[in-house]
Design a protein around this motif. Structure first.
Motif, PDB file in Angstrom:
ATOM      1  N   ALA A 152       0.868  -1.175   0.000  1.00 28.57           N
ATOM      2  CA  ALA A 152       0.000   0.000   0.000  1.00 28.57           C
ATOM      3  C   ALA A 152       0.902   1.222   0.000  1.00 28.57           C
ATOM      4  O   ALA A 152       1.745   1.362   0.884  1.00 28.57           O
ATOM      5  CB  ALA A 152      -0.915  -0.002   1.218  1.00 28.57           C
ATOM      6  N   GLY A 157      -3.527   0.804   4.934  1.00 30.23           N
ATOM      7  CA  GLY A 157      -3.391  -0.630   4.795  1.00 30.23           C
ATOM      8  C   GLY A 157      -4.702  -1.329   5.117  1.00 30.23           C
ATOM      9  O   GLY A 157      -5.684  -0.691   5.503  1.00 30.23           O
ATOM     10  N   ASN A 158      -4.724  -2.655   4.999  1.00 32.91           N
ATOM     11  CA  ASN A 158      -5.940  -3.394   5.353  1.00 32.91           C
ATOM     12  C   ASN A 158      -5.750  -4.306   6.565  1.00 32.91           C
ATOM     13  O   ASN A 158      -6.690  -4.974   6.991  1.00 32.91           O
ATOM     14  CB  ASN A 158      -6.462  -4.203   4.162  1.00 32.91           C
ATOM     15  CG  ASN A 158      -5.458  -5.223   3.643  1.00 32.91           C
ATOM     16  OD1 ASN A 158      -4.349  -5.354   4.153  1.00 32.91           O
ATOM     17  ND2 ASN A 158      -5.851  -5.936   2.601  1.00 32.91           N
ATOM     18  N   SER A 163      -0.145  -0.991   6.522  1.00 33.98           N
ATOM     19  CA  SER A 163       0.384  -2.227   5.950  1.00 33.98           C
ATOM     20  C   SER A 163      -0.705  -3.107   5.348  1.00 33.98           C
ATOM     21  O   SER A 163      -1.768  -3.308   5.947  1.00 33.98           O
ATOM     22  CB  SER A 163       1.142  -3.026   7.010  1.00 33.98           C
ATOM     23  OG  SER A 163       2.204  -2.270   7.545  1.00 33.98           O
ATOM     24  N   GLU A 164      -0.383  -3.670   4.191  1.00 35.75           N
ATOM     25  CA  GLU A 164      -1.254  -4.623   3.504  1.00 35.75           C
ATOM     26  C   GLU A 164      -0.938  -6.030   3.993  1.00 35.75           C
ATOM     27  O   GLU A 164       0.204  -6.323   4.361  1.00 35.75           O
ATOM     28  CB  GLU A 164      -1.050  -4.486   1.992  1.00 35.75           C
ATOM     29  CG  GLU A 164      -1.882  -5.397   1.133  1.00 35.75           C
ATOM     30  CD  GLU A 164      -1.233  -6.760   0.955  1.00 35.75           C
ATOM     31  OE1 GLU A 164      -1.992  -7.741   0.811  1.00 35.75           O
ATOM     32  OE2 GLU A 164       0.013  -6.840   0.969  1.00 35.75           O
ATOM     33  N   PRO A 188      -0.634  -2.926  -5.610  1.00 38.45           N
ATOM     34  CA  PRO A 188      -0.936  -2.625  -4.207  1.00 38.45           C
ATOM     35  C   PRO A 188      -2.415  -2.285  -4.034  1.00 38.45           C
ATOM     36  O   PRO A 188      -3.196  -2.258  -5.006  1.00 38.45           O
ATOM     37  CB  PRO A 188      -0.053  -1.405  -3.946  1.00 38.45           C
ATOM     38  CG  PRO A 188      -0.019  -0.700  -5.268  1.00 38.45           C
ATOM     39  CD  PRO A 188      -0.057  -1.773  -6.321  1.00 38.45           C
ATOM     40  N   LEU A 189      -2.791  -1.990  -2.799  1.00 40.10           N
ATOM     41  CA  LEU A 189      -4.171  -1.616  -2.504  1.00 40.10           C
ATOM     42  C   LEU A 189      -4.597  -0.368  -3.259  1.00 40.10           C
ATOM     43  O   LEU A 189      -5.805  -0.148  -3.447  1.00 40.10           O
ATOM     44  CB  LEU A 189      -4.343  -1.402  -0.995  1.00 40.10           C
ATOM     45  CG  LEU A 189      -4.138  -2.630  -0.106  1.00 40.10           C
ATOM     46  CD1 LEU A 189      -4.348  -2.253   1.357  1.00 40.10           C
ATOM     47  CD2 LEU A 189      -5.060  -3.773  -0.498  1.00 40.10           C
ATOM     48  N   ASP A 193      -7.994  -2.181  -4.269  1.00 40.47           N
ATOM     49  CA  ASP A 193      -9.162  -1.784  -3.476  1.00 40.47           C
ATOM     50  C   ASP A 193     -10.310  -1.320  -4.371  1.00 40.47           C
ATOM     51  O   ASP A 193     -11.461  -1.240  -3.926  1.00 40.47           O
ATOM     52  CB  ASP A 193      -8.795  -0.661  -2.504  1.00 40.47           C
ATOM     53  CG  ASP A 193      -8.410  -1.187  -1.124  1.00 40.47           C
ATOM     54  OD1 ASP A 193      -8.696  -2.366  -0.838  1.00 40.47           O
ATOM     55  OD2 ASP A 193      -7.818  -0.417  -0.348  1.00 40.47           O
ATOM     56  N   HIS A 238      -9.133  -8.364  -5.038  1.00 41.15           N
ATOM     57  CA  HIS A 238      -7.743  -7.925  -5.129  1.00 41.15           C
ATOM     58  C   HIS A 238      -6.902  -8.786  -6.071  1.00 41.15           C
ATOM     59  O   HIS A 238      -6.159  -8.278  -6.913  1.00 41.15           O
ATOM     60  CB  HIS A 238      -7.094  -7.969  -3.738  1.00 41.15           C
ATOM     61  CG  HIS A 238      -7.773  -7.142  -2.711  1.00 41.15           C
ATOM     62  ND1 HIS A 238      -7.546  -5.795  -2.575  1.00 41.15           N
ATOM     63  CD2 HIS A 238      -8.675  -7.481  -1.747  1.00 41.15           C
ATOM     64  CE1 HIS A 238      -8.274  -5.328  -1.570  1.00 41.15           C
ATOM     65  NE2 HIS A 238      -8.972  -6.334  -1.056  1.00 41.15           N
TER      66      HIS A 238
END
Length: 314
Positions: A152, A157-158, A163-164, A188-189, A193, A238
């Motif tokens: 991310a 992040g998630n 942070s992912e 990445p996110l 997302d 994702h």
């Protein structure tokens, strides 16, 4: 000619959708699947892959390789059955697979067989891929390209504020891959997302496509996301984007960026992916291609067309 893909996944719902999409897309030829820990334990991931291959009519035609069980950090991994279900297939319980699990080093044979025709799509933790770079760094240079879901950049992040999940779960492995791999594109996110699939899309796939399981998976996934954020109109798939990009990445806008991973276990920013965008940053720093934007309409049409067998007219 179809793109030959070796798929590394920690089977969850979006991994499953990505595998189904890979099979339905004539431009993708699955060369093998590596089942890792991640969303669920490795044994559950492998069981789910075999369940899906049986559903797709691929039993005995594709090797399912046993990947990593734990991260390089030495910690016990965290699993996410509340998001993906006990086996990573939402409400579906395939049961424990009792057949032969292909040896991890079968990966070596596949790379040697296909060499620069092969692309690796890694949509889970990076532990298995990093292990290959530790053991067979020169061999890994023969892989044509690496498409990695993770990270991310300048977005939340998630799993923590920055942070992912794939990077946070094993930041040491991620750092090894980003240090040694060439020909990498990171998803990445920032983009994943926004790879939203709505319940209406799932309904159309169920009505026009052959894979009725897709609606079951997407509906289950959406229930989790809707509870977490009632404003979401669908759930982000994702892990689909790296597979799509392996065939045609024209819908993505990317930048070549040096990527640093925070690896310290005690650091509250553990797993944070940091890109240096300064014009005067170290010129010799290794750079990777990072997708930061994408064309949702192109995603929508390609996904729906593939999943409905060309019956989609939107």
């Amino acid at each position: 000619m179809a793109v030959k893909v070796l798929f590394f996944g920690d089977i969850g719902i979006d991994d499953a959708i990505a595998l189904i999409y890979s099979h339905l897309n004539e431009e993708v030829e699955l060369a093998g699947v590596v089942g890792d820990y991640g969303n669920v334990p490795r044994e559950a991931a492998i069981s789910s892959v075999h369940y899906l291959l049986d559903l797709l009519g691929l039993t005995g035609k594709l090797k399912v390789i046993g990947g990593a069980e734990t991260p390089m950090t030495g910690e016990e991994p965290a699993f996410y059955p509340d998001i993906h279900g006990e086996y990573g297939l939402g409400p579906i319980i395939p049961g424990v697979y009792e057949g032969v699990i292909e040896n991890f080093f079968e990966i070596v044979r596949l790379i040697e067989k296909y060499q620069d025709e092969l692309v690796i799509v890694n949509v889970g933790r990076l532990t298995s891929l990093a292990t290959m770079f530790i053991l067979y760094r020169s061999l890994m240079s023969k892989v044509k390209h690496y498409y990695i879901m993770g990270g991310a950049f300048w977005v939340p992040g998630n799993v923590t504020a920055v942070s992912e999940a794939n990077i946070h779960a094993d930041p040491i492995a991620a750092d090894i891959v980003f240090t040694y791999a060439d020909g990498v594109t990171v998803f990445p996110l920032n983009v994943t997302d926004h790879a939203i699939v709505t319940p209406k899309m799932a309904d159309e796939i169920a009505n026009k496509g052959e894979m009725k399981i897709v609606k079951t998976l997407i509906d289950y996934y959406y229930e989790f996301y809707k509870k977490r954020n009632p404003n979401l109109i669908g759930s982000p798939i994702h892990d689909l984007l790296p597979v799509m990009a392996a065939v045609d990445d024209s819908m993505f806008s990317c930048q070549m960026l040096p990527v640093h991973v925070v690896t310290s276990r005690e650091d509250p920013h553990r797993g944070h992916t940091i890109a240096d965008i300064r014009s005067y940053s170290t010129p010799k720093a290794k750079r990777h291609r990072v997708a930061l934007q994408f064309d949702y309409f192109s995603f929508y049409r390609r996904f729906m067309s593939t999943m409905t067998g060309g019956a989609f007219n939107g």
